[in-house]
Design an enzyme around this catalytic site. Structure first.
Site, PDB file in Angstrom:
ATOM      1  CE  LYS A   1      -1.794   1.613   4.058  1.00  0.00           C
ATOM      2  NZ  LYS A   1      -1.696   3.126   4.213  1.00  0.00           N
ATOM      3  CG  ASN A   2       2.470   2.660   3.494  1.00  0.00           C
ATOM      4  OD1 ASN A   2       1.423   3.031   3.158  1.00  0.00           O
ATOM      5  ND2 ASN A   2       3.086   2.408   4.607  1.00  0.00           N
TER       6      ASN A   2
ATOM      7  CB  CYS B   1      -5.025  10.388   9.857  1.00  0.00           C
ATOM      8  SG  CYS B   1      -3.666   9.604  10.751  1.00  0.00           S
TER       9      CYS B   1
ATOM     10  NE  ARG C   1       0.227  10.760   9.336  1.00  0.00           N
ATOM     11  CZ  ARG C   1       0.041   9.493   8.983  1.00  0.00           C
ATOM     12  NH1 ARG C   1      -0.969   8.962   9.748  1.00  0.00           N
ATOM     13  NH2 ARG C   1       0.607   9.079   7.910  1.00  0.00           N
TER      14      ARG C   1
ATOM     15  CG  ASP D   1       2.932   1.165   9.724  1.00  0.00           C
ATOM     16  OD1 ASP D   1       1.988   1.602   8.880  1.00  0.00           O
ATOM     17  OD2 ASP D   1       3.829   1.922   9.848  1.00  0.00           O
TER      18      ASP D   1
ATOM     19  NE  ARG E   1      -8.160   4.410   4.232  1.00  0.00           N
ATOM     20  CZ  ARG E   1      -8.380   5.852   4.680  1.00  0.00           C
ATOM     21  NH1 ARG E   1      -8.963   6.371   5.591  1.00  0.00           N
ATOM     22  NH2 ARG E   1      -7.755   6.508   3.705  1.00  0.00           N
TER      23      ARG E   1
HETATM   24  C1  UD1 Z   1       4.224   6.765   6.292  1.00  0.00           C
HETATM   25  C2  UD1 Z   1       3.493   5.676   6.095  1.00  0.00           C
HETATM   26  C3  UD1 Z   1       2.738   5.023   7.235  1.00  0.00           C
HETATM   27  C4  UD1 Z   1       3.942   4.785   8.185  1.00  0.00           C
HETATM   28  C5  UD1 Z   1       4.826   6.050   8.462  1.00  0.00           C
HETATM   29  C6  UD1 Z   1       6.000   5.909   9.181  1.00  0.00           C
HETATM   30  C7  UD1 Z   1       2.446   5.910   3.777  1.00  0.00           C
HETATM   31  C8  UD1 Z   1       1.246   6.116   2.867  1.00  0.00           C
HETATM   32  N1  UD1 Z   1       2.196   5.945   5.277  1.00  0.00           N
HETATM   33  O1  UD1 Z   1       3.626   7.990   6.562  1.00  0.00           O
HETATM   34  O2  UD1 Z   1       1.878   3.919   7.140  1.00  0.00           O
HETATM   35  O3  UD1 Z   1       3.308   4.565   9.547  1.00  0.00           O
HETATM   36  O4  UD1 Z   1       5.124   6.495   7.193  1.00  0.00           O
HETATM   37  O5  UD1 Z   1       6.900   4.945   8.575  1.00  0.00           O
HETATM   38  O6  UD1 Z   1       3.386   5.769   3.344  1.00  0.00           O
HETATM   39  N2  UD1 Z   1       6.368  14.802  10.641  1.00  0.00           N
HETATM   40  C9  UD1 Z   1       6.333  15.998  10.725  1.00  0.00           C
HETATM   41  N3  UD1 Z   1       6.483  16.905   9.843  1.00  0.00           N
HETATM   42  C10 UD1 Z   1       6.479  16.651   8.500  1.00  0.00           C
HETATM   43  C11 UD1 Z   1       6.331  14.900   8.054  1.00  0.00           C
HETATM   44  C12 UD1 Z   1       6.185  14.352   9.129  1.00  0.00           C
HETATM   45  O7  UD1 Z   1       6.643  16.265  12.181  1.00  0.00           O
HETATM   46  O8  UD1 Z   1       6.543  17.389   7.722  1.00  0.00           O
HETATM   47  C13 UD1 Z   1       6.209  13.491  11.582  1.00  0.00           C
HETATM   48  C14 UD1 Z   1       4.591  13.222  11.738  1.00  0.00           C
HETATM   49  O9  UD1 Z   1       3.806  13.745  12.476  1.00  0.00           O
HETATM   50  C15 UD1 Z   1       5.400  11.824  12.590  1.00  0.00           C
HETATM   51  C16 UD1 Z   1       6.390  11.263  11.912  1.00  0.00           C
HETATM   52  O10 UD1 Z   1       7.030  12.470  11.441  1.00  0.00           O
HETATM   53  O11 UD1 Z   1       5.357  11.730  13.920  1.00  0.00           O
HETATM   54  C17 UD1 Z   1       6.507  10.361  10.889  1.00  0.00           C
HETATM   55  O12 UD1 Z   1       5.900  10.623   9.668  1.00  0.00           O
HETATM   56  P1  UD1 Z   1       6.271  10.416   8.099  1.00  0.00           P
HETATM   57  O13 UD1 Z   1       7.344   9.546   8.174  1.00  0.00           O
HETATM   58  O14 UD1 Z   1       5.976  11.536   7.297  1.00  0.00           O
HETATM   59  O15 UD1 Z   1       4.957   9.267   7.874  1.00  0.00           O
HETATM   60  P2  UD1 Z   1       3.934   9.272   6.699  1.00  0.00           P
HETATM   61  O16 UD1 Z   1       4.776   9.599   5.264  1.00  0.00           O
HETATM   62  O17 UD1 Z   1       2.644  10.414   6.850  1.00  0.00           O
END
Ligand code: UD1
Length: 417
Positions: free
Chosen positions: A22-23, A116, A121, A306, A398
């Site tokens: 999915k990711n 979410c 996020r 996850d 999902r």
């Molecule tokens: C992706 C995955 C999700 C997984 C996560 C961490 C997808 C669709 N989803 O989510 O399943 O659990 O990686 O492995 O690929 N953060 C900030 N600022 C930002 C971006 C992120 O503070 O601009 C923080 C977030 O709040 C969170 C952490 O960084 O605490 C990790 O987020 P991130 O690695 O960006 O996860 P996703 O890409 O949203």
């Protein structure tokens, strides 16, 4: 409301062909926007999030059609650079369109994806990186307006945290940037390697994906290609854990064992026997699960956030006490109330969960609050004595293709109603 009805206590045994990740499929479908041509993406999982991503592509004026796991996308006639709240509100990860749309069109209007179930996020790292590349970002009340009147400019960007989404967005934005972009302290997840492989196959020049420094040499155009999405490492770990928690055995195919090494090591340490080959893993359990050594989530190659709810359920049935620390998302422990209803002894203190094992769980009526927490509840119900009802299964579906069907094929007494 759709639900799973489960009679626990059955030993699971069987072989599962693991779905595409999915990711990985979501950013790759978003990346087709950069191509301005036709791509065929194989091994796309049949999930609501995949369907929503296809819908977004169509809203943007692209053609997208698919059958039996292969989706053909033609982004030649992309005609819009706007994503409304109606779309971004349904799927937070739609933010992954930001980088490719900006790179292809020079401007994007996108409604905030919002929080979410896992908590807020933020996207500050995405925006900070784009600004460093010369984008003008206006954070308005309802939406985000991003434009690059000049071409984006290659530069050196250091992330303060290795965010998966920010790494993907910046890597895609840099594909057409002028000169070289160096991204430092980036996420190293296998899905990022898959995205880079897809883009390189289309003619991008990306080096270092999978390490903490990625270099992108800007190019002027890409061409279409065929790509097969990698296997889903979290789904693979879930089915192996389902065999472990029921004292059964399972083989999973179509996934690289290296991508889930921390989870396999933990399964092994808790008493399961594991064999692995290039794209195949076999697990056998005698039903006696030992307590885990302390588990702490971290960006890849650390233990994946996850995977935590899956192992929380295993720990609830293990011999002895286990300790978990969640470092990535605030609300990762959504399954704890359901597990407690089934008789698990778990104490949560902020980021830490302490699980007192050796408990025979009993069936209960529980509700999934998010994707992985929901999968954890299903595992617990498979191990529990008696009848369970798991509601909220739209969250589970999902991320898991044919979940109840696959578990039933392994011998689970599970019905989707
Ligand atoms: C992706 C995955 C999700 C997984 C996560 C961490 C997808 C669709 N989803 O989510 O399943 O659990 O990686 O492995 O690929 N953060 C900030 N600022 C930002 C971006 C992120 O503070 O601009 C923080 C977030 O709040 C969170 C952490 O960084 O605490 C990790 O987020 P991130 O690695 O960006 O996860 P996703 O890409 O949203």
């Amino acid at each position: 409301m759709d639900r799973y009805e489960i009679v626990g206590g059955q030993r699971l045994e069987g072989e599962i062909r693991i779905q595409g990740a999915k990711n990985s499929v979501l950013p790759i479908l978003a990346a087709t926007v950069l191509v301005g041509g036709r791509c065929t993406i194989h091994n796309c999982p049949a999930l609501s999030d995949t369907a929503l991503t296809v819908q977004i592509l169509r809203t943007l004026g692209c053609r997208a059609s698919g059958e039996q796991g292969s989706i053909v996308v033609d982004t030649t006639n992309l005609s819009s650079q706007e994503l409304s709240e109606a779309l971004t509100g349904k799927m937070r990860s739609s933010i992954v369109f930001l980088g490719p749309l900006l790179a292809r069109c020079g401007q994007v209007k996108i409604a905030y994806p919002g929080g979410c179930r896992l908590g807020p996020r933020p996207i500050d790292l995405h925006l900070q990186g784009l600004r460093q590349m010369g984008a003008i970002v206006q954070e308005r009340q309802q939406d985000l307006l991003c434009c690059a009147p000049q071409k984006l400019q290659g530069t050196r960007i250091t992330l303060s945290f290795p965010s998966v989404g920010a790494t993907e967005n910046l890597m895609m934005a840099a594909v057409f940037a002028k000169g070289k972009t160096t991204l430092c302290q980036v996420a190293r997840e296998p899905e990022i390697v898959d995205l880079a492989a897809f883009l390189n196959r289309c003619g991008a020049k990306i080096r270092g994906a999978g390490s903490s420094v990625i270099e992108i040499e800007g190019v002027t155009r890409l061409q279409g290609c065929e790509h097969t999405v990698m296997g889903d490492r979290i789904a693979a770990a879930t089915y192996l854990a389902a065999a472990a928690i029921t004292g059964g055995q399972a083989a999973v195919r179509g996934v690289d064992p290296h991508d889930l090494l921390t989870m396999l090591t933990l399964l092994q340490k808790s008493g399961s026997r594991i064999c692995r080959e290039k794209d195949w893993i076999f697990l056998k359990s005698d039903g006696r699960i030992q307590a885990f050594p302390p588990v702490e989530t971290a960006p890849y190659p650390g233990f994946p956030t996850d995977g935590l709810p899956i192992f929380l359920s295993l720990a609830a049935t293990a011999q002895g006490n286990s300790r978990f620390v969640e470092n990535i998302f605030e609300n990762r422990y959504s399954s704890i109330p359901g597990l407690q209803k089934m008789g698990a002894l778990i104490r949560r203190e902020g980021r830490v969960a302490l699980v007192e094992g050796s408990k025979q769980l009993h069936g209960a009526k529980v509700c999934a609050e998010d994707l992985r927490g929901g999968a954890g509840l299903v595992l617990a119900a498979l191990a529990a004595q008696g009848f369970s009802q798991v509601e909220g299964i739209q969250w589970i579906e999902r991320g898991y293709e044919h979940f109840s069907r696959n578990l039933a094929a392994m011998g689970a007494k599970i019905r989707r109603r």
